[in-house]
Scaffold this active site. Structure first.
Site, PDB file in Angstrom:
ATOM      1  N   LYS A 240      -1.039   5.276   8.604  1.00  0.00           N
ATOM      2  CA  LYS A 240      -0.267   5.331   7.358  1.00  0.00           C
ATOM      3  C   LYS A 240      -1.181   5.462   6.153  1.00  0.00           C
ATOM      4  O   LYS A 240      -0.968   6.312   5.280  1.00  0.00           O
ATOM      5  CB  LYS A 240       0.590   4.080   7.222  1.00  0.00           C
ATOM      6  CG  LYS A 240       1.283   3.948   5.865  1.00  0.00           C
ATOM      7  CD  LYS A 240       1.608   2.512   5.536  1.00  0.00           C
ATOM      8  CE  LYS A 240       1.969   2.362   4.064  1.00  0.00           C
ATOM      9  NZ  LYS A 240       2.129   0.966   3.650  1.00  0.00           N
TER      10      LYS A 240
ATOM     11  N   THR B  69       0.867  -1.181   0.000  1.00  0.00           N
ATOM     12  CA  THR B  69       0.000   0.000   0.000  1.00  0.00           C
ATOM     13  C   THR B  69       0.899   1.224   0.000  1.00  0.00           C
ATOM     14  O   THR B  69       1.587   1.512   0.980  1.00  0.00           O
ATOM     15  CB  THR B  69      -0.931   0.014   1.223  1.00  0.00           C
ATOM     16  OG1 THR B  69      -1.795  -1.122   1.150  1.00  0.00           O
ATOM     17  CG2 THR B  69      -1.779   1.271   1.248  1.00  0.00           C
TER      18      THR B  69
ATOM     19  N   LYS C 198      -7.664   1.806  -3.202  1.00  0.00           N
ATOM     20  CA  LYS C 198      -7.308   1.415  -1.835  1.00  0.00           C
ATOM     21  C   LYS C 198      -7.393   2.611  -0.885  1.00  0.00           C
ATOM     22  O   LYS C 198      -7.941   2.497   0.220  1.00  0.00           O
ATOM     23  CB  LYS C 198      -5.891   0.828  -1.807  1.00  0.00           C
ATOM     24  CG  LYS C 198      -5.363   0.452  -0.429  1.00  0.00           C
ATOM     25  CD  LYS C 198      -6.140  -0.680   0.204  1.00  0.00           C
ATOM     26  CE  LYS C 198      -5.688  -0.985   1.628  1.00  0.00           C
ATOM     27  NZ  LYS C 198      -4.383  -1.669   1.690  1.00  0.00           N
TER      28      LYS C 198
END
Length: 305
Positions: free
Chosen positions: A249, A99, A174
Site C-alpha cells: 500500500k 498513511t 512518509k
C-alpha cells in the site's frame, strides 16, 4: 488535559488512544469494528456511537484509518451520517495520522480549513510495537503554531516529532521514507539469497554487512533471515511487524507521488511491483521482510531453466 476525539481504534489506533489516556487526556473514541470498541472500553476509554460524536466538544480530533477515502468520508460524512467536520466546534485541530496519498492529505486540509478548522497530516513510523510502547515517530505537515499545539499529544504517543513543512509534507516524508525502506529491504534479501548460493553463512554475512557500508535498519533491526537478530520477524515465521500488504500500500502511495511530480524512480517502481506481487499471496499477512522467500523461490526456478 486535552479532550481528544479519536477515530480509528485498530492495531495502531487502539494503543495510541490508550497512551493518550494514560498521559491524562480525555479520550472520546469511535471505531466501526465492535471488537475494537470493546478493547477500548476495557482499557478505560470512553467509546461513543459515531465519528461525529467523537468530534463533538473535542479540542483535537485525531484519525488513524486504513485509507485516504476513509479519512475523507469521516470528515465529510456519508449519506445521512454527519461528518466530523460539521460536528466539531469552530477552530478544532484535526490531526490525521493515517498513511494516505499526498493529494488526499491536501484534500483533507482543504476540507478542514473550509469548515473553519485547523489541520495537520501526521503519519507515523514505528509499527504496532512503536504504537504499543509509545515510541512512534511522527512526520508532521502543517502550520508551525498547530504543530506546537499538537506536540504534547504526539509526544504522549511517540518519541520523536518532526515538522516536515506545510500541509501534505508529512505524508511526503512518509512515502519517501517507506520507498527507501522497501528498496533496501529487497536489496538486503537479495544479498542474503546470493550469499546462501555462494556458500556464506547468514551470520557471517550479517557480521560483515552490519559493520560495513551496507549497514541499514532493514539489515540490523529487521534482518530477513533467522538467527543474527533474535527480535526480527524472521525468527517467528515472519509474523508481522509491518505486513507485506501495508508495504505494498505504502509503495503504491509512493508511486502515485512519483507520477504526480514526474520523477523517474525506477527502483521505487520496481519495489512497488515486487511488493504488489508479494501481497497477492500469503505475504499480505506476513512481515514485509518475508519477501526473501519470494526472491529465493524465484531464483530456484530461474536456476532450473
Amino acid at each position: 488535559m486535552t479532550t481528544v476525539g479519536f477515530i480509528g481504534l485498530g492495531h495502531m489506533g487502539g494503543p495510541m488512544a490508550r497512551n493518550l489516556r494514560a498521559a491524562g487526556h480525555e479520550v472520546r473514541a469511535f471505531d466501526l469494528a465492535p471488537g475494537a470498541r470493546d478493547a477500548a472500553r476495557a482499557a478505560g476509554i470512553t467509546v461513543v456511537g459515531s465519528a461525529a460524536e467523537a468530534a463533538t466538544g473535542a479540542q483535537v480530533v485525531l484519525t488513524m484509518l486504513p485509507a485516504g477515502h476513509d479519512v475523507i468520508a469521516v470528515y465529510r460524512g456519508t449519506g445521512a451520517t454527519p461528518g466530523a467536520l460539521a460536528a466539531a466546534s469552530p477552530g478544532t485541530l484535526f490531526v490525521d495520522s493515517s498513511t494516505i496519498a499526498v493529494a488526499e492529505a491536501h484534500e483533507a486540509h482543504a476540507l478542514a480549513v473550509a469548515a473553519g478548522h485547523r489541520f495537520l497530516d501526521a503519519p507515523v513510523s514505528g509499527g504496532v510495537v512503536g504504537a504499543e510502547r509509545g515510541t512512534l515517530a511522527f512526520m508532521v505537515g502543517g502550520e508551525a503554531d498547530d504543530v506546537a499545539r499538537a506536540t504534547p499529544l504526539l509526544e504522549a504517543m511517540g518519541s520523536r516529532v518532526v515538522h516536515c513543512g506545510g500541509p501534505g509534507l508529512g505524508q511526503a516524508a512518509k512515502v519517501c521514507n517507506n520507498m527507501i525502506l522497501g528498496v533496501t529491504k529487497i536489496a538486503v534479501a537479495e544479498a542474503f539469497v546470493l550469499g546462501e548460493r555462494l556458500g556464506l553463512s547468514h551470520q557471517t554475512l550479517f557480521d560483515v554487512a552490519s559493520n560495513a557500508t551496507a549497514q541499514c535498519w532493514a539489515l540490523t533491526a529487521n534482518c530477513p533471515v533467522p538467527g543474527p537478530v533474535p527480535t526480527s520477524p524472521a525468527n517467528r515465521d515472519y509474523e508481522p511487524g509491518f505486513a507485506g500488504a501495508l508495504m505494498a500500500k505504502d509503495l503504491g502511495l509512493a508511486e502515485q507521488a512519483i507520477d504526480l511530480v514526474g520523477v523517474e524512480a525506477r527502483m521505487g517502481r520496481l519495489a512497488r511491483e515486487m511488493y504488489r506481487q508479494y501481497a497477492e499471496g500469503e505475504g499480505a499477512h506476513r512481515d514485509f521482510s518475508g519477501i526473501i522467500r519470494t526472491i529465493r523461490d524465484a531464483g530456484t526456478q530461474e536456476g532450473k531453466r
